[in-house]
Design a protein around this motif. Structure first.
Motif, PDB file in Angstrom:
ATOM      1  N   UNK A   1       0.819  -1.209   0.000  1.00 43.35           N
ATOM      2  CA  UNK A   1       0.000   0.000   0.000  1.00 43.35           C
ATOM      3  C   UNK A   1       0.854   1.260   0.000  1.00 43.35           C
ATOM      4  N   UNK A   2       2.165   1.091   0.103  1.00 37.01           N
ATOM      5  CA  UNK A   2       3.113   2.204   0.045  1.00 37.01           C
ATOM      6  C   UNK A   2       3.939   2.105  -1.240  1.00 37.01           C
ATOM      7  N   UNK A   3       4.689   3.150  -1.532  1.00 34.91           N
ATOM      8  CA  UNK A   3       5.622   3.152  -2.668  1.00 34.91           C
ATOM      9  C   UNK A   3       4.932   2.778  -3.979  1.00 34.91           C
ATOM     10  N   UNK A   4       3.807   3.442  -4.250  1.00 34.88           N
ATOM     11  CA  UNK A   4       3.078   3.278  -5.502  1.00 34.88           C
ATOM     12  C   UNK A   4       2.547   1.858  -5.695  1.00 34.88           C
ATOM     13  N   UNK A   5       2.092   1.240  -4.623  1.00 33.57           N
ATOM     14  CA  UNK A   5       1.479  -0.086  -4.723  1.00 33.57           C
ATOM     15  C   UNK A   5       0.152  -0.099  -3.982  1.00 33.57           C
ATOM     16  N   UNK A   6      -0.666  -1.069  -4.347  1.00 40.13           N
ATOM     17  CA  UNK A   6      -1.882  -1.346  -3.590  1.00 40.13           C
ATOM     18  C   UNK A   6      -1.545  -2.343  -2.493  1.00 40.13           C
ATOM     19  N   UNK A   7      -2.476  -2.558  -1.569  1.00 40.61           N
ATOM     20  CA  UNK A   7      -2.289  -3.597  -0.552  1.00 40.61           C
ATOM     21  C   UNK A   7      -2.570  -4.955  -1.175  1.00 40.61           C
ATOM     22  N   UNK A   8      -1.750  -5.932  -0.817  1.00 43.80           N
ATOM     23  CA  UNK A   8      -1.936  -7.276  -1.344  1.00 43.80           C
ATOM     24  C   UNK A   8      -3.271  -7.872  -0.907  1.00 43.80           C
ATOM     25  N   UNK A   9      -3.827  -7.340   0.174  1.00 49.49           N
ATOM     26  CA  UNK A   9      -5.048  -7.914   0.750  1.00 49.49           C
ATOM     27  C   UNK A   9      -6.334  -7.345   0.144  1.00 49.49           C
ATOM     28  N   UNK A  10      -6.239  -6.233  -0.562  1.00 51.61           N
ATOM     29  CA  UNK A  10      -7.444  -5.557  -1.044  1.00 51.61           C
ATOM     30  C   UNK A  10      -7.373  -5.332  -2.543  1.00 51.61           C
TER      31      UNK A  10
END
Length: 369
Positions: A308-317
């Motif tokens: 969810x940081x560094x230009x990513x989404x959360x793996x869980x959502x």
């Protein structure tokens, strides 16, 4: 030990100018060197070996089926070690040049069944089922250059470079490291016939990206695997390593992904945004399945990157949005304005298998599997 090797702290360096004198030797017409390239038992490592052919191959079928020791590539037991190489795609060899070739191969076991890491076998079938939709793919391959000691290339040995900000698409010796390698790789891809679309310096210093595509169907995986092989070979010539690890440096540094741009003929036509939205809806219902398919360790590698940081989404959502680089699926701003185009799946890790990624995208959005 040469002075260059001494300065680098190891003795495995050789003099490329000496090799050049041998490479200028005449090559007989009936002595074509064909480098067989394949994926090993890790699902991300690349192996290769060379075979002399009496004629220049024009298509993969002109290259004979060959074999190798699978017990040395994590693919077989020593007591029954033979694995078979079936050439499936042919490229020009930018290292030996002339009539010499690179042959990308599928791997089969002793009983003629696909090796466990032969993901191309089922991908071909999925692409055949979806061929009327003309699925196009473009993958943005991020990677990190490492020095001989495993530390990012160009970084100070007893510390860290300045914070991220000036490095992305940067210019200058204090902002980009390893451009010679990147330029050499780009030219090697063009020579080989790889469909490389571009390259740029990435957010973390020492990290780069090249883009492959657009490719239709199975070509996406074929061209990306050969581009990866060329990257490792070029970096080898410079005495540097290229890693596809999705999070090579812990802390406040960007990870590395392989964002996959995807479209069908219906998405590319006026009004195709509706097809894009329908595909996103299907993807939202299969998030866990895709996460498992998007790195060789079924999500374990991506856990380090998709925070969810560094230009990513959360793996869980699962999430989607226009021009949102923090979403699972990004709809480019231009696509939203035009009303047609493509979507970008930002979840695949840098070390993903492109055959698995493209196959699962087609299965979810087109084949309802």
């Amino acid at each position: 030990m040469s002075s260059a090797a001494s300065m680098r702290g190891f003795s495995a360096a050789t003099d490329k100018t000496v090799m050049g004198s041998y490479m200028r030797l005449d090559q007989p017409d009936d002595g074509i060197m064909c480098e067989y390239v394949w994926i090993d038992g890790t699902g991300e490592g690349i192996r290769s070996k060379c075979k002399t052919l009496s004629e220049e191959p024009q298509k993969p079928e002109d290259c004979p089926i060959w074999n190798y020791d699978g017990s040395s590539t994590y693919q077989a037991e020593g007591s029954n070690s033979d694995m078979y190489l079936h050439p499936v795609a042919l490229f020009r060899d930018p290292f030996r040049r002339g009539k010499n070739k690179l042959a990308l191969c599928e791997v089969y076991k002793y009983n003629k069944t696909p090796a466990d890491t032969n993901k191309r076998h089922t991908c071909v079938k999925a692409m055949a089922e979806a061929k009327e939709s003309h699925p196009w793919f473009g993958i943005e391959q991020e990677y990190t250059l490492l020095d001989y000691d495993g530390y990012p290339f160009g970084w100070p040995k007893n510390g860290y470079p300045g914070p991220q900000g000036p490095y992305y698409c940067g210019v200058g010796a204090n902002r980009v490291y390893g451009r010679d390698i990147v330029e050499a790789h780009y030219r090697a891809c063009l020579y080989a016939g790889v469909k490389i679309a571009g390259c740029n310096a990435e957010v973390m210093p020492g990290q780069w990206e090249f883009q492959i595509g657009p490719c239709e169907g199975i070509d996406m995986g074929d061209h990306l695997w050969i581009a990866r092989y060329l990257l490792h070979r070029v970096a080898e010539d410079f005495g540097v390593n290229a890693t596809l690890d999705p999070k090579p440096m812990e802390g406040d540094w960007n990870g590395a992904g392989a964002h996959c741009n995807y479209s069908t003929v219906a998405m590319r036509r006026p009004g195709g945004i509706k097809q894009i939205e329908a595909a996103i809806e299907r993807l939202s219902k299969n998030h866990v399945r895709h996460i498992r398919a998007y790195d060789p360790k079924e999500g374990k590698d991506n856990e380090r990157r998709l925070t969810g940081l560094h230009e990513t989404s959360s793996i869980h959502d699962f999430s989607a949005g226009v021009a949102n680089r923090g979403a699972s699926i990004r709809i480019p701003r231009q696509v939203a304005e035009d009303g047609y185009g493509y979507l970008e799946d930002r979840r695949p890790s840098s070390n993903c298998d492109p055959y698995t990624v493209t196959e699962v995208l087609v299965q979810t959005t087109l084949l309802d599997k």
